[in-house]
Motif scaffolding. Structure first.
Motif, PDB file in Angstrom:
ATOM      1  N   SER A  26      -6.673  -5.324  -3.565  1.00 19.38           N
ATOM      2  CA  SER A  26      -6.161  -4.575  -4.709  1.00 19.38           C
ATOM      3  C   SER A  26      -5.854  -3.135  -4.332  1.00 19.38           C
ATOM      4  CB  SER A  26      -7.192  -4.616  -5.844  1.00 19.38           C
ATOM      5  OG  SER A  26      -6.784  -3.825  -6.931  1.00 19.38           O
ATOM      6  N   PHE A  27      -6.709  -2.523  -3.508  1.00 17.32           N
ATOM      7  CA  PHE A  27      -6.509  -1.128  -3.099  1.00 17.32           C
ATOM      8  C   PHE A  27      -5.208  -0.977  -2.302  1.00 17.32           C
ATOM      9  CE2 PHE A  27      -7.029   2.107   0.210  1.00 17.32           C
ATOM     10  CZ  PHE A  27      -7.276   3.240  -0.564  1.00 17.32           C
ATOM     11  N   PHE A  28      -5.003  -1.830  -1.318  1.00 17.99           N
ATOM     12  CA  PHE A  28      -3.799  -1.706  -0.490  1.00 17.99           C
ATOM     13  C   PHE A  28      -2.537  -2.020  -1.297  1.00 17.99           C
ATOM     14  CE2 PHE A  28      -6.794  -1.956   3.048  1.00 17.99           C
ATOM     15  CZ  PHE A  28      -6.270  -1.006   3.902  1.00 17.99           C
ATOM     16  N   SER A  29      -2.624  -2.994  -2.181  1.00 15.13           N
ATOM     17  CA  SER A  29      -1.455  -3.355  -2.983  1.00 15.13           C
ATOM     18  C   SER A  29      -1.126  -2.277  -4.010  1.00 15.13           C
ATOM     19  CB  SER A  29      -1.694  -4.690  -3.683  1.00 15.13           C
ATOM     20  OG  SER A  29      -0.592  -5.058  -4.467  1.00 15.13           O
ATOM     21  N   GLY A  30      -2.161  -1.653  -4.582  1.00 15.49           N
ATOM     22  CA  GLY A  30      -1.925  -0.650  -5.612  1.00 15.49           C
ATOM     23  C   GLY A  30      -1.554   0.713  -5.061  1.00 15.49           C
ATOM     24  N   ILE A  31      -2.241   1.153  -4.011  1.00 12.40           N
ATOM     25  CA  ILE A  31      -2.023   2.500  -3.478  1.00 12.40           C
ATOM     26  C   ILE A  31      -0.808   2.539  -2.556  1.00 12.40           C
ATOM     27  CG2 ILE A  31      -3.054   4.387  -2.156  1.00 12.40           C
ATOM     28  CD1 ILE A  31      -4.353   3.892  -4.870  1.00 12.40           C
ATOM     29  N   PHE A  32      -0.666   1.534  -1.707  1.00  9.99           N
ATOM     30  CA  PHE A  32       0.411   1.537  -0.723  1.00  9.99           C
ATOM     31  C   PHE A  32       1.506   0.532  -1.068  1.00  9.99           C
ATOM     32  CE2 PHE A  32      -3.567   2.626   1.522  1.00  9.99           C
ATOM     33  CZ  PHE A  32      -3.255   3.944   1.879  1.00  9.99           C
ATOM     34  N   GLY A  33       1.619   0.191  -2.350  1.00 10.73           N
ATOM     35  CA  GLY A  33       2.603  -0.803  -2.759  1.00 10.73           C
ATOM     36  C   GLY A  33       4.027  -0.403  -2.443  1.00 10.73           C
ATOM     37  N   LYS A  34       4.368   0.879  -2.616  1.00 13.34           N
ATOM     38  CA  LYS A  34       5.734   1.333  -2.340  1.00 13.34           C
ATOM     39  C   LYS A  34       6.041   1.295  -0.853  1.00 13.34           C
ATOM     40  CE  LYS A  34       6.384   4.272  -6.401  1.00 13.34           C
ATOM     41  NZ  LYS A  34       6.691   5.638  -6.897  1.00 13.34           N
ATOM     42  N   GLN A  35       5.030   1.562  -0.040  1.00 14.12           N
ATOM     43  CA  GLN A  35       5.260   1.596   1.405  1.00 14.12           C
ATOM     44  C   GLN A  35       5.400   0.194   2.001  1.00 14.12           C
ATOM     45  OE1 GLN A  35       3.013   3.526  -0.160  1.00 14.12           O
ATOM     46  NE2 GLN A  35       4.067   5.485   0.141  1.00 14.12           N
ATOM     47  N   ILE A  36       4.518  -0.727   1.560  1.00 12.45           N
ATOM     48  CA  ILE A  36       4.543  -2.061   2.165  1.00 12.45           C
ATOM     49  C   ILE A  36       5.443  -3.020   1.392  1.00 12.45           C
ATOM     50  CG2 ILE A  36       2.246  -1.790   3.147  1.00 12.45           C
ATOM     51  CD1 ILE A  36       1.087  -3.372   0.899  1.00 12.45           C
ATOM     52  N   GLY A  37       5.849  -2.659   0.172  1.00 14.02           N
ATOM     53  CA  GLY A  37       6.774  -3.479  -0.599  1.00 14.02           C
ATOM     54  C   GLY A  37       6.104  -4.693  -1.237  1.00 14.02           C
ATOM     55  N   SER A  38       6.890  -5.426  -1.991  1.00 13.26           N
ATOM     56  CA  SER A  38       6.359  -6.605  -2.684  1.00 13.26           C
ATOM     57  C   SER A  38       5.893  -7.670  -1.707  1.00 13.26           C
ATOM     58  CB  SER A  38       7.435  -7.190  -3.610  1.00 13.26           C
ATOM     59  OG  SER A  38       7.832  -6.266  -4.585  1.00 13.26           O
ATOM     60  N   TYR A  90       6.802 -16.898  -9.403  1.00 13.60           N
ATOM     61  CA  TYR A  90       7.043 -16.713 -10.840  1.00 13.60           C
ATOM     62  C   TYR A  90       7.440 -15.278 -11.155  1.00 13.60           C
ATOM     63  CZ  TYR A  90       6.314 -17.234 -15.864  1.00 13.60           C
ATOM     64  OH  TYR A  90       6.491 -17.281 -17.227  1.00 13.60           O
ATOM     65  N   MET A  91       6.847 -14.289 -10.467  1.00  9.31           N
ATOM     66  CA  MET A  91       7.113 -12.876 -10.729  1.00  9.31           C
ATOM     67  C   MET A  91       8.000 -12.247  -9.654  1.00  9.31           C
ATOM     68  SD  MET A  91       5.367 -12.189 -13.531  1.00  9.31           S
ATOM     69  CE  MET A  91       5.146 -10.421 -13.528  1.00  9.31           C
ATOM     70  N   SER A  92       8.681 -13.066  -8.873  1.00  7.88           N
ATOM     71  CA  SER A  92       9.463 -12.525  -7.748  1.00  7.88           C
ATOM     72  C   SER A  92      10.580 -11.588  -8.212  1.00  7.88           C
ATOM     73  CB  SER A  92      10.053 -13.677  -6.926  1.00  7.88           C
ATOM     74  OG  SER A  92      10.881 -14.495  -7.755  1.00  7.88           O
ATOM     75  N   HIS A  93      11.081 -11.788  -9.427  1.00  7.69           N
ATOM     76  CA  HIS A  93      12.171 -10.957  -9.935  1.00  7.69           C
ATOM     77  C   HIS A  93      11.677  -9.616 -10.450  1.00  7.69           C
ATOM     78  CE1 HIS A  93      10.352 -12.940 -13.384  1.00  7.69           C
ATOM     79  NE2 HIS A  93      10.827 -11.961 -14.126  1.00  7.69           N
ATOM     80  N   ASP A  94      10.365  -9.470 -10.636  1.00 10.22           N
ATOM     81  CA  ASP A  94       9.824  -8.256 -11.260  1.00 10.22           C
ATOM     82  C   ASP A  94       9.758  -7.124 -10.247  1.00 10.22           C
ATOM     83  OD1 ASP A  94       7.729  -6.358 -12.449  1.00 10.22           O
ATOM     84  OD2 ASP A  94       7.962  -7.828 -14.058  1.00 10.22           O
ATOM     85  N   PRO A  95      10.258  -5.935 -10.596  1.00 15.82           N
ATOM     86  CA  PRO A  95      10.224  -4.816  -9.632  1.00 15.82           C
ATOM     87  C   PRO A  95       8.825  -4.249  -9.420  1.00 15.82           C
ATOM     88  CG  PRO A  95      11.124  -4.105 -11.738  1.00 15.82           C
ATOM     89  CD  PRO A  95      10.973  -5.589 -11.831  1.00 15.82           C
ATOM     90  N   HIS A  96       7.883  -4.586 -10.293  1.00 16.57           N
ATOM     91  CA  HIS A  96       6.530  -4.040 -10.199  1.00 16.57           C
ATOM     92  C   HIS A  96       5.540  -5.106  -9.730  1.00 16.57           C
ATOM     93  CE1 HIS A  96       8.034  -0.500 -12.259  1.00 16.57           C
ATOM     94  NE2 HIS A  96       8.501  -1.272 -13.226  1.00 16.57           N
TER      95      HIS A  96
END
Length: 704
Positions: free
Chosen positions: A13-25, A103-109
């Motif tokens: 959760s930490f890596f996905s939330g904090i570095f989400g923009k850097q590592i992407g979906s 299921y959420m692949s289209h979601d930008p977030h």
């Protein structure tokens, strides 16, 4: 290893939330899925070591709070109950994470969504592995917070905002009650560890304590407050209205909340603290009553719902009622058995519903579906397996739900027969609306838009893979695990669940007459056949029944959910709004405070000495309102000190020998007087805290 089981999810959760923009979906999904997969593998090893080999593990990480006799550690307990819950939570959460990638692949977030899901899993693991009430409450509040974030994930939708706020507010009622129960526990037991309290409970069996000048039974009072907390979290009657509204969130959220986390927390709490409930007076009877009524109420409402996800949501609410009244029957192991079975087929139902919704342009109204059997064959198979697992003999739900009804009948008392009757009728309703769901969605003539129906197709490989995995436990897990978890003579749960020999009657269920054993099966099969025949050949008859005066009223009563929302909105909500405006604002704030305040008194007195004194006092009061946080906290500290002083003064006066020997007739009066003063100061303290919060918020807005 055991700490990794808990903390791998928060790492993801930490890596996905904090570095989400850097590592992407792509990176966020891979990290969270890998962490959950490792956590699931570790939970398998923990289940083997703890549950199968009989080696429970107790870990103390660090000391958290140490103040006088209050000593709370960050400790973890891994017994049979905990590792069973960990296995279910990590397995369902892993599949929901995997399902969400498509299921959420289209979601930008998507990165934020995966971070919320992993955080949700972490708090649920904290809840089930805690060895004390305070740490359990951290997980309890954490899953409530994550449910708010996930239900409100699409925060631009008004209905999602309303549903999230409703879930949070209704859960606050249960959480507040749980806090009171924990405080009474510490007041009497001087400890909040499960093990310590379990050992001391028999010594408090006949002990009372004084609360607001009333003598209450210690264990019964604690049990009532804990149960109200479970009612809020597990959506029992009265606090159940948030559960169907939670469908406004994405479908993977619904699957995770309803299958393995959040709603099962209340059932787990009752099972974990069963050593308290077994020594309480009449609380178990209340639990039976609430659970049985909830199972009947929710299943009756599900009969007339038209939203695909809401039908499954009311099914969840109904099955939670079965789990709760199984615990009320002192068959906690059977309640946990039904919880684990329910997790698999309910996750299958929700994820299958998501596959349907995903395939027909996010349409959820079953009246606009139909004819999807040949267009979505794999989804149809998975939905059939999930629906039949609830009601059809020899599938997963049969082994636990019918066992609960047998245990209810084997009580051979009024409450046992009452819960058996409501549960059996609920089983008929469950079978009926499950078949109705299948017919309206897949088997009836197409009723939707031609462009949507014609171009609908089964979901991609990942969703099919997740559904295929869930089909297997939904069919076989009940049969494979029944002897291990609830078989006669099974010692699977060992000391993790307390068995009171005076109330436990597992052997009595073996001698129930076959007629009463098989009656729920007959009702379920009758519900399946009746729903299929009515919706296939007698749909006009159904329409005529709804058109009659009595049928219309009955249909409206169920369709409006027994008018619970109407009562809450138009009676309770309107009362508090009216109170807040007419009495609190107009009469007190704009009335009493302005007239009796510094400015009001100076206006009334005129140019006299009293006016001069009032103005001086008024200016002094105005100077105290500096809007500095430490000045406001000083006011709170002063009021708390006064409150403690009055309590100490009351205790010294009333227990003084002079009052006991010479003024005994007046001591009770003084006791009530001082109690009243303390209550007034308690309310004043509450108002002061609210004012501090309001002033701090206004100050921050001013600076911004």
């Amino acid at each position: 290893m055991y700490l990794l089981l808990i903390f791998l999810s928060i790492i993801g959760s930490f890596f996905s939330g904090i570095f989400g923009k850097q590592i992407g979906s792509w990176g966020s999904t891979k990290i969270t899925i890998i962490c959950l997969f490792l956590s699931f593998l570790i939970s398998l090893l923990a289940f083997y070591e703890v549950a199968l080999l009989g080696s429970p593990v107790y870990l103390v990480l660090i000391n958290w709070i140490s103040s006088d006799v209050l000593n709370i550690n960050w400790g973890f307990i891994f017994d049979s109950l905990t590792v069973t819950m960990c296995l279910v939570v990590t397995f369902i959460s892993l599949l929901v994470h995997l399902y969400s990638t498509e299921y959420m692949s289209h979601d930008p977030h998507l990165s934020r969504f995966m971070a919320y899901l992993s955080l949700f899993t972490f708090f649920m693991l904290i809840l089930v592995s805690a060895d004390n009430f305070v740490q359990m409450f951290v997980g309890w509040e954490g899953v409530g917070l994550c449910s708010y974030l996930l239900i409100n994930f699409w925060f631009t939708r008004i209905q999602a905002n309303k549903a999230a706020i409703k879930a949070m507010l209704l859960n606050r009622i249960g959480d507040f009650s749980l806090v009171i129960g924990i405080l009474i526990l510490f007041l009497n037991f001087k400890s909040l560890d499960y093990a310590t309290i379990a050992v001391l409970v028999p010594f408090f069996q006949n002990q009372n304590f004084n609360l607001f000048c009333f003598d209450l039974h210690v264990i019964s009072s604690i049990s009532v407050f804990l149960f109200i907390g479970a009612v809020g979290k597990s959506a029992q009657i009265g606090l159940h209205t948030w559960l169907p509204d939670a469908m406004e969130g994405p479908t993977p959220v619904s699957a995770l909340i309803h299958a393995a986390t959040m709603v099962t927390a209340g059932v787990f709490l009752i099972a974990r603290t069963c050593f308290l409930f077994e020594y309480s007076f009449k609380v178990l009877e209340v639990i039976i009553l609430v659970g049985a009524i909830t199972s009947f109420l929710a299943s009756s409402i599900g009969l007339v719902q038209n939203d695909l996800k809401r039908v499954i949501a009311y099914s969840t609410c109904s099955q939670l009622g079965y789990m709760i009244f199984a615990c009320g029957l002192s068959n906690y192991s059977v309640g946990i058995f039904h919880l684990t079975n329910h997790a698999f087929f309910k996750a299958l139902l929700f994820l299958s519903a998501g596959s349907v919704i995903h395939s027909i342009s996010d349409e959820q109204d079953m009246r606009k579906m139909g004819g999807l059997k040949n267009l979505l064959p794999f989804t149809y198979i998975s939905m059939v397996c999930g629906s039949l697992a609830l009601s059809f003999p020899f599938l997963t739900g049969f082994y636990s739900k019918d066992l609960i009804l047998e245990a209810a009948f084997s009580k051979y008392n009024l409450l046992g027969f009452f819960s058996y009757f409501l549960g059996t009728v609920g089983a008929f309703f469950t079978a009926f609306y499950s078949t109705r769901l299948l017919f309206l969605t897949f088997l009836s003539k197409p009723n939707g838009y031609r462009k949507i129906i014609c171009y609908s197709q089964d979901s991609g490989f990942i969703i099919k893979f997740v559904l295929g995995i869930l089909i297997l436990p939904s069919i076989f897990i009940g049969y494979l695990s029944k002897d291990m978890l609830v078989g006669v003579g099974s010692n699977f749960f060992e000391n993790s669940i307390f068995f009171n020999l005076n109330s436990f009657n597992s052997f009595d269920a073996e001698f129930v007459q076959n007629f009463y054993k098989t009656l729920p099966i007959h009702f379920s099969l009758f519900g399946i056949i009746l729903a299929f025949l009515v919706y296939s050949f007698k749909s006009k008859f159904l329409f005529k029944m709804k058109s009659f005066l009595l049928g219309k009223k009955f249909y409206s009563f169920l369709n409006k959910k027994w008018y619970f929302d109407k009562i809450y909105n138009e009676v309770l909500g309107a009362f508090f709004f009216k109170y807040g405006y007419s009495l609190s604002y107009k009469f007190i704030d704009r009335g009493i405070f302005e007239i009796l305040g510094p400015t009001g008194l100076s206006f009334l007195t005129g140019p006299t000495g009293l006016s001069f004194l009032t103005l001086n006092l008024g200016s002094m009061l105005h100077k105290t309102q500096t809007n500095f946080l430490y000045h406001l906290l000083l006011t709170v500290l002063f009021s708390v000190t006064l409150l403690l002083f009055f309590e100490l003064f009351r205790t010294i006066i009333i227990t003084n020998d002079f009052f006991i020997n010479y003024c005994n007739e007046y001591s009770n009066i003084l006791n009530y007087i001082f109690c009243s003063i303390i209550n007034i100061f308690s309310l004043e303290l509450l108002f002061i805290n609210i004012m501090v919060l309001i002033i701090v918020i206004k100050t921050n807005k001013t600076y911004q």
